[in-house]
Write a protein that holds these residues in place. Structure first.
Motif, PDB file in Angstrom:
ATOM      1  N   PRO A 166       0.809  -1.228   0.000  1.00 56.03           N
ATOM      2  CA  PRO A 166       0.000   0.000   0.000  1.00 56.03           C
ATOM      3  C   PRO A 166       0.841   1.276   0.000  1.00 56.03           C
ATOM      4  O   PRO A 166       0.398   2.320  -0.487  1.00 56.03           O
ATOM      5  CB  PRO A 166      -0.821  -0.114   1.296  1.00 56.03           C
ATOM      6  N   GLU A 167       2.069   1.187   0.520  1.00 59.19           N
ATOM      7  CA  GLU A 167       2.947   2.364   0.552  1.00 59.19           C
ATOM      8  C   GLU A 167       3.260   2.853  -0.860  1.00 59.19           C
ATOM      9  O   GLU A 167       3.414   4.052  -1.095  1.00 59.19           O
ATOM     10  CB  GLU A 167       4.261   2.024   1.276  1.00 59.19           C
ATOM     11  N   ARG A 168       3.355   1.920  -1.796  1.00 59.98           N
ATOM     12  CA  ARG A 168       3.640   2.298  -3.186  1.00 59.98           C
ATOM     13  C   ARG A 168       2.463   3.022  -3.835  1.00 59.98           C
ATOM     14  O   ARG A 168       2.598   3.627  -4.890  1.00 59.98           O
ATOM     15  CB  ARG A 168       4.001   1.057  -4.019  1.00 59.98           C
ATOM     16  N   ALA A 193       0.741   5.354  -2.210  1.00 56.82           N
ATOM     17  CA  ALA A 193       0.500   6.536  -1.371  1.00 56.82           C
ATOM     18  C   ALA A 193       0.083   7.753  -2.185  1.00 56.82           C
ATOM     19  O   ALA A 193      -0.676   8.606  -1.704  1.00 56.82           O
ATOM     20  CB  ALA A 193       1.756   6.856  -0.551  1.00 56.82           C
ATOM     21  N   ASP A 194       0.562   7.862  -3.419  1.00 53.80           N
ATOM     22  CA  ASP A 194       0.231   9.017  -4.262  1.00 53.80           C
ATOM     23  C   ASP A 194      -1.107   8.875  -4.978  1.00 53.80           C
ATOM     24  O   ASP A 194      -1.552   9.802  -5.655  1.00 53.80           O
ATOM     25  CB  ASP A 194       1.336   9.261  -5.302  1.00 53.80           C
ATOM     26  N   ARG A 237      -9.363   3.528   2.221  1.00 56.61           N
ATOM     27  CA  ARG A 237      -9.041   4.180   0.947  1.00 56.61           C
ATOM     28  C   ARG A 237     -10.286   4.214   0.061  1.00 56.61           C
ATOM     29  O   ARG A 237     -11.110   3.307   0.108  1.00 56.61           O
ATOM     30  CB  ARG A 237      -7.933   3.415   0.192  1.00 56.61           C
TER      31      ARG A 237
END
Length: 223
Positions: free
Chosen positions: A20-22, A24-25, A55
Motif C-alpha cells: 500500500p505504501e507504493r 501513497a500518491d 481508501r
C-alpha cells in the motif's frame, strides 16, 4: 483532479503482495477484478477490501467487450457486481452501460455508479450523443475513454468535456483520449473539468497511462 491507480491481481498471492505504501500518491484505487477468473472474484474480494480499508475504491469488472480480460453474460456481469457491491460497499461501481444496457435497471438502487464507455478503435462521431445519454442518467461519474487518430480528436474530447461540465455543473466527468497521442488529455483535467485521471504503478491498464509518480509531479507543477 484525483489520481486513480488500478490494481490488477491475478490471484490471492498477488493481493497479499501489494504494498500500500507504493500507492501513497493515489487518491483512489481501482480494483480491476477482470484479471481473475469469474469464480475467484468473490473469493479474493475480502482480501482486496481489507488491504485498502480506509481508501477510496472503485470496483471494476472490465469485460472483453470493452477491452477487459473476462467474458460474462449480462446476467453474470450484473450478479457479480451486485454481490460485491452489497457485501463490501465500494465507493464507486463501474458499469459498462452500452455493453450491458439490458440489465442496467437492476443497478438503479446504487447511487455510486460510474457509467463507462470505452472505444479502443476510434473517437466516435457520436461522442457527444454518448456523453449526453450517460449524463441524462445522472450517475456519480460519466467515464469516456476513446482512442484518437489525430491531434484534433484529443482536443475535441477535452473541449466536449469542458462544454458538458459547464452545462451540467452537478455532474462529474472522467474523460480521456488513450494512447501516446492522448496523454495530454490525462493531464489537463484541471482545465477541462475531468474529475479523475488514471495512472499506473507498473503495468498500465489502458494505452497511454503515465506512472503515478510522474502524474503527481506534473499535476503539482500545473497547479
Amino acid at each position: 483532479m484525483k489520481i486513480v491507480v488500478p490494481v490488477m491481481p491475478k490471484n490471492l498471492a498477488d493481493v497479499e503482495a501489494i504494498d500500500p505504501e507504493r500507492l501513497a500518491d493515489a487518491d483512489i484505487i481501482e480494483w480491476r477484478a477482470d484479471f481473475l477468473p469469474k469464480e475467484e472474484i468473490l473469493k479474493v474480494a475480502p482480501a482486496v477490501f481489507e488491504k485498502f480499508v480506509g481508501r477510496e475504491l472503485i470496483f471494476t469488472i472490465r469485460t472483453s467487450r470493452e477491452g477487459g480480460h473476462i467474458e460474462l453474460t449480462d446476467q453474470e456481469y450484473v450478479d457479480l457486481i451486485k454481490e460485491v457491491a452489497v457485501l463490501y460497499q465500494p465507493d464507486f461501481i463501474d458499469f459498462e452501460y452500452y455493453s450491458h444496457k439490458e440489465v442496467f435497471e437492476q443497478m438503479l438502487e446504487f447511487p455510486n455508479l460510474v457509467l463507462s464507455y470505452h472505444n479502443f478503435n476510434e473517437t466516435p462521431e457520436n461522442f457527444l450523443e454518448i456523453m449526453s445519454e450517460l449524463t441524462s442518467l445522472s450517475p456519480a461519474v460519466v467515464k469516456m475513454s476513446v482512442m484518437p487518430k489525430t491531434e484534433q480528436d484529443v482536443l475535441d474530447v477535452m473541449n466536449f468535456t469542458r462544454g458538458f461540465k459547464t452545462l451540467n455543473m452537478g455532474q462529474a466527468y472522467a474523460t480521456m483520449s488513450m494512447g501516446k497521442l492522448g496523454i495530454l488529455s490525462r493531464l489537463a483535467g484541471g482545465i477541462t473539468g475531468s474529475c479523475w485521471t488514471f495512472a499506473c504503478l507498473d503495468e498500465a491498464s489502458a494505452p497511454g497511462q503515465v506512472s503515478v509518480a510522474s502524474v503527481k509531479k506534473i499535476l503539482e507543477v500545473l497547479e
